[in-house]
Design a protein around this motif. Structure first.
Motif, short mmCIF file in Angstrom:
data_model
loop_
_atom_site.label_atom_id
_atom_site.label_comp_id
_atom_site.label_asym_id
_atom_site.label_seq_id
_atom_site.Cartn_x
_atom_site.Cartn_y
_atom_site.Cartn_z
N LEU A 85 -19.04 45.91 38.51
CA LEU A 85 -19.26 44.98 37.41
C LEU A 85 -20.41 44.06 37.79
N VAL A 86 -21.20 43.70 36.83
CA VAL A 86 -22.29 42.79 37.11
C VAL A 86 -22.17 41.61 36.16
N ASN A 87 -22.33 40.40 36.71
CA ASN A 87 -22.26 39.21 35.87
C ASN A 87 -23.56 39.06 35.11
N CYS A 88 -23.42 38.84 33.81
CA CYS A 88 -24.60 38.74 32.96
C CYS A 88 -24.81 37.27 32.61
N PHE A 89 -25.96 36.75 33.00
CA PHE A 89 -26.23 35.34 32.73
C PHE A 89 -26.63 35.11 31.29
N ALA A 90 -27.06 36.18 30.63
CA ALA A 90 -27.52 36.03 29.25
C ALA A 90 -26.35 35.84 28.29
N CYS A 91 -25.31 36.64 28.43
CA CYS A 91 -24.20 36.53 27.49
C CYS A 91 -22.94 35.97 28.16
N LEU A 97 -21.53 48.78 35.47
CA LEU A 97 -22.69 49.62 35.80
C LEU A 97 -22.37 51.09 35.56
N LEU A 98 -21.13 51.36 35.21
CA LEU A 98 -20.72 52.75 35.04
C LEU A 98 -21.07 53.27 33.66
N ASP A 99 -21.46 52.39 32.74
CA ASP A 99 -21.89 52.89 31.45
C ASP A 99 -23.14 52.14 31.01
N GLY A 100 -23.68 52.56 29.91
CA GLY A 100 -24.88 51.90 29.40
C GLY A 100 -26.11 52.27 30.21
N GLU A 101 -27.16 51.54 29.93
CA GLU A 101 -28.45 51.85 30.52
C GLU A 101 -28.62 51.09 31.83
N ILE A 102 -28.89 51.80 32.90
CA ILE A 102 -29.17 51.10 34.16
C ILE A 102 -30.48 51.62 34.74
N SER A 103 -31.10 50.81 35.55
CA SER A 103 -32.24 51.30 36.32
C SER A 103 -32.05 50.88 37.76
N ILE A 104 -32.55 51.71 38.66
CA ILE A 104 -32.33 51.50 40.08
C ILE A 104 -33.67 51.35 40.77
N SER A 105 -33.81 50.31 41.56
CA SER A 105 -35.04 50.18 42.33
C SER A 105 -34.68 49.77 43.75
N GLY A 110 -34.12 47.59 53.69
CA GLY A 110 -33.86 49.02 53.72
C GLY A 110 -32.40 49.33 53.48
N GLY A 111 -32.13 50.35 52.68
CA GLY A 111 -30.75 50.75 52.42
C GLY A 111 -30.08 49.92 51.35
N ILE A 112 -30.79 48.94 50.79
CA ILE A 112 -30.23 48.13 49.71
C ILE A 112 -30.99 48.43 48.42
N PHE A 113 -30.26 48.58 47.35
CA PHE A 113 -30.89 48.91 46.07
C PHE A 113 -30.50 47.90 45.01
N ARG A 114 -31.43 47.67 44.12
CA ARG A 114 -31.13 46.79 43.01
C ARG A 114 -30.81 47.64 41.80
N VAL A 115 -29.64 47.41 41.21
CA VAL A 115 -29.26 48.12 40.00
C VAL A 115 -29.33 47.12 38.85
N SER A 116 -30.11 47.44 37.84
CA SER A 116 -30.23 46.56 36.68
C SER A 116 -29.53 47.19 35.49
N ARG A 117 -28.73 46.37 34.86
CA ARG A 117 -28.00 46.83 33.69
C ARG A 117 -28.55 46.05 32.50
N THR A 118 -28.91 46.77 31.45
CA THR A 118 -29.40 46.09 30.26
C THR A 118 -28.23 45.56 29.47
N CYS A 119 -28.27 44.27 29.15
CA CYS A 119 -27.19 43.66 28.38
C CYS A 119 -27.20 44.22 26.97
N PRO A 120 -26.07 44.75 26.50
CA PRO A 120 -26.03 45.36 25.17
C PRO A 120 -26.24 44.34 24.05
N ASP A 121 -25.96 43.07 24.33
CA ASP A 121 -26.07 42.06 23.27
C ASP A 121 -27.42 41.38 23.24
N THR A 122 -27.95 41.09 24.41
CA THR A 122 -29.17 40.28 24.45
C THR A 122 -30.38 41.07 24.93
N GLY A 123 -30.17 42.24 25.53
CA GLY A 123 -31.28 43.02 26.05
C GLY A 123 -31.80 42.49 27.38
#
Ligand SMILES: [Zn+2]
Length: 152
Positions: A85-91, A97-105, A110-123
């Motif tokens: 689960l990711v806390n969304c500051f927008a809403c 992170l298991l559903d919806g649109e995510i991007s990984i960078s 090293g060995g740490i990744f940032r997973v971004s989840r697009t907020c369905p309400d605010t984008g």
């Protein structure tokens, strides 16, 4: 580390998360046969979050069965779903992170990744940092349940 183990702890009967055919529908009897379980166990699985199609008779998707067992295995391995689960500051809610649109960078370390989840309400984007092992689990869980990725 104590010498005495926890006697009250329920033994988990972990099943393979690849046993069911993803695109197949199973009746209750099929599920019972497939996993060699009792009707009681199936009832417990449903109480534990196994999804089914509310038809007469009740049907189970192979993908749901695999996803359910994958979740149980991950839970047993110390991966509670809350981990993804990711806390969304927008809403001000949390998103999975298991559903919806995510991007990984890759993260800075090293060995740490940032997973971004697009907020369905605010984008807006909500970020969470995970290690490679968590990322692997996350991707596996997402693969195990392709139904989550289609929004309808
Ligand atoms: Zn949000």
């Amino acid at each position: 580390m104590t010498a005495t183990s926890t006697p009250g702890k329920k033994r988990r009967n972990l099943q393979s998360d690849r046993k069911a055919r993803v695109h197949q529908l199973y009746s209750s009897d099929d599920v019972i046969k497939l996993y060699e379980i009792s009707r009681n166990t199936l009832t417990n699985w449903i109480a534990d979050g196994l999804s089914f199609i509310d038809a007469e008779p009740r049907l189970f998707r192979g993908s749901d069965l695999n996803a359910f067992h994958g979740r149980r295995r991950d839970k047993a391995a110390g991966y509670p779903l809350g981990q993804f689960l990711v806390n969304c500051f927008a809403c001000k809610r949390s998103h999975s992170l298991l559903d919806g649109e995510i991007s990984i960078s890759p993260g800075r370390t090293g060995g740490i990744f940032r997973v971004s989840r697009t907020c369905p309400d605010t984008g807006a984007r909500a970020n969470r940092y995970v290690c490679s092992k968590e990322l692997e689990t996350l991707q596996r869980l997402r693969e195990a349940n392709p139904g989550l990725q289609t929004p309808d």
